[in-house]
Each structure stands twice: as structure tokens, then as C-alpha cells.
Design a protein around this motif. Sequence first.
Motif, mmCIF file in Angstrom:
data_model
loop_
_atom_site.group_PDB
_atom_site.id
_atom_site.type_symbol
_atom_site.label_atom_id
_atom_site.label_comp_id
_atom_site.label_asym_id
_atom_site.label_seq_id
_atom_site.Cartn_x
_atom_site.Cartn_y
_atom_site.Cartn_z
ATOM 1 N N UNK A 117 -14.932 7.364 32.151
ATOM 2 C CA UNK A 117 -13.800 8.058 32.502
ATOM 3 C C UNK A 117 -13.753 8.316 33.876
ATOM 4 N N UNK A 118 -14.683 8.047 34.919
ATOM 5 C CA UNK A 118 -14.690 8.546 36.142
ATOM 6 C C UNK A 118 -13.382 7.434 36.867
ATOM 7 N N UNK A 119 -13.178 6.320 36.613
ATOM 8 C CA UNK A 119 -11.999 5.517 37.216
ATOM 9 C C UNK A 119 -10.686 5.473 36.551
ATOM 10 N N UNK A 120 -10.726 6.433 35.643
ATOM 11 C CA UNK A 120 -9.140 6.284 34.901
ATOM 12 C C UNK A 120 -8.017 6.552 35.716
ATOM 13 N N UNK A 121 -6.777 5.826 35.350
ATOM 14 C CA UNK A 121 -5.525 6.137 36.257
ATOM 15 C C UNK A 121 -5.084 7.091 35.416
ATOM 16 N N UNK A 122 -4.075 7.853 36.055
ATOM 17 C CA UNK A 122 -3.266 8.841 35.095
ATOM 18 C C UNK A 122 -2.604 8.224 34.050
ATOM 19 N N UNK A 123 -2.089 7.165 34.154
ATOM 20 C CA UNK A 123 -1.482 6.398 33.212
ATOM 21 C C UNK A 123 -2.423 5.963 31.942
ATOM 22 N N UNK A 124 -3.731 5.456 32.320
ATOM 23 C CA UNK A 124 -4.723 5.374 31.414
ATOM 24 C C UNK A 124 -4.986 6.887 30.636
ATOM 25 N N UNK A 125 -4.958 7.909 31.392
ATOM 26 C CA UNK A 125 -5.435 9.408 30.984
ATOM 27 C C UNK A 125 -4.248 9.348 29.746
ATOM 28 N N UNK B 264 -1.891 7.557 28.306
ATOM 29 C CA UNK B 264 -1.821 6.656 27.191
ATOM 30 C C UNK B 264 -2.942 6.868 26.201
ATOM 31 N N UNK B 265 -4.235 7.144 26.459
ATOM 32 C CA UNK B 265 -5.329 7.211 25.615
ATOM 33 C C UNK B 265 -5.355 8.721 25.017
ATOM 34 N N UNK B 266 -4.532 9.679 25.243
ATOM 35 C CA UNK B 266 -4.475 10.988 24.517
ATOM 36 C C UNK B 266 -5.423 11.650 25.270
ATOM 37 N N UNK B 267 -5.900 11.592 26.279
ATOM 38 C CA UNK B 267 -6.985 12.009 27.149
ATOM 39 C C UNK B 267 -6.263 13.266 27.884
ATOM 40 N N UNK B 268 -4.809 13.336 27.929
ATOM 41 C CA UNK B 268 -4.243 14.334 28.986
ATOM 42 C C UNK B 268 -4.714 15.653 28.708
ATOM 43 N N UNK B 269 -4.638 16.100 27.499
ATOM 44 C CA UNK B 269 -5.032 17.636 27.254
ATOM 45 C C UNK B 269 -6.370 17.947 27.775
ATOM 46 N N UNK C 165 -7.629 20.582 31.480
ATOM 47 C CA UNK C 165 -8.582 21.613 31.415
ATOM 48 C C UNK C 165 -10.111 21.124 32.151
ATOM 49 N N UNK C 166 -10.539 19.933 32.166
ATOM 50 C CA UNK C 166 -11.625 19.365 32.767
ATOM 51 C C UNK C 166 -11.650 18.525 33.637
ATOM 52 N N UNK C 167 -10.262 17.909 33.982
ATOM 53 C CA UNK C 167 -10.428 16.779 34.879
ATOM 54 C C UNK C 167 -11.283 15.868 33.950
ATOM 55 N N UNK C 168 -11.996 15.013 34.745
ATOM 56 C CA UNK C 168 -12.848 13.903 34.120
ATOM 57 C C UNK C 168 -14.358 14.340 34.100
ATOM 58 N N UNK C 169 -14.628 15.722 34.340
ATOM 59 C CA UNK C 169 -15.840 16.295 33.962
ATOM 60 C C UNK C 169 -16.225 16.387 32.553
#
Length: 141
Positions: free
Chosen positions: A36-44, A46-51, A55-59
Motif C-alpha cells: 500500500x505504500x506507493x498507491x496513487x489516490x486513484x488506486x486507493x 478504485x480499490x475501495x480503500x478510501x474509507x 482514517x489511517x492514510x496507509x498506516x
Amino acid sequence: MCPLYSTFQMCNFDTDIGTEELAHLEMVATIVHQLTRNLSMEEIEDSGFANYYVDHTVGIWPQAASGMPFSAAQFQSVGDIITDLTEDMAAEQKARTTYDNILRLVRDDPDVCEPIKFLRAREIVHFQRFGEANREHCSKS
């Protein structure tokens, strides 16, 4: 054998496995971080990782796939050695199942699959060790 000595041996056994379980957590957290460390905002998005990202960025925040955060409430202990060992065995099997599910989902990425296979194998060993301890204790009772 002195009952206190037996209790001491069991505590060392639990401590050894507990230490290894923390190492498992570290390995899984490292895999998640690397993925997850190098995900673009679009990938975040599109993957459903936005929520999660809000809360946690990519921590790394330990939580179930359902989003339920980890807490000490997930530890089961009643102070009866047979009950607690049986619960430990069940926890190892649940972890093995989780690793099996991960392997079904991520079968084409050896950088993820190989460490997960290692962790899965360790869960099987832990299950066997808890079972041996349980059988040994029951045979003395």
C-alpha cells in the motif's frame, strides 16, 4: 512433578508462542505496508480503500476484513488449562483458514504468497503443539 513447575512450563510455552504470534503480526503488517505504500489516490479510490485511507492514510491499523478493529476483547481466557488450550487450538485453525483465504485471493504474487505459506505452516505447528500440551495435561488429570 510440582504443580507450580508445570504452570511455569506452560507459561513459558505460551510466552514462546505469543512472541512468535507477534512476529506473525509484524510479517503481515510488513506485507500490507509494502502493498500500500506507493498507491496513487486513484488506486486507493478504485480499490475501495478510501474509507480506510481517510482514517489511517496507509498506516497499519489492525482490523478484520469486516473493518472491526483489533482489541484485547478478542483474547479468550478463562483460567482453565483445558478450556484455554482448546481455545488456543481454535484460534490457530481460524488463522490457518484466514491464510488459506488470502492464498486463494493472491495466488499470483510470490512476494505475498511465500510468507503467507510460511505463516500458515506455523499455525499448523502451533495447533499441534497446543494439542500435545492439552493431551499431556488431560492424561495427568
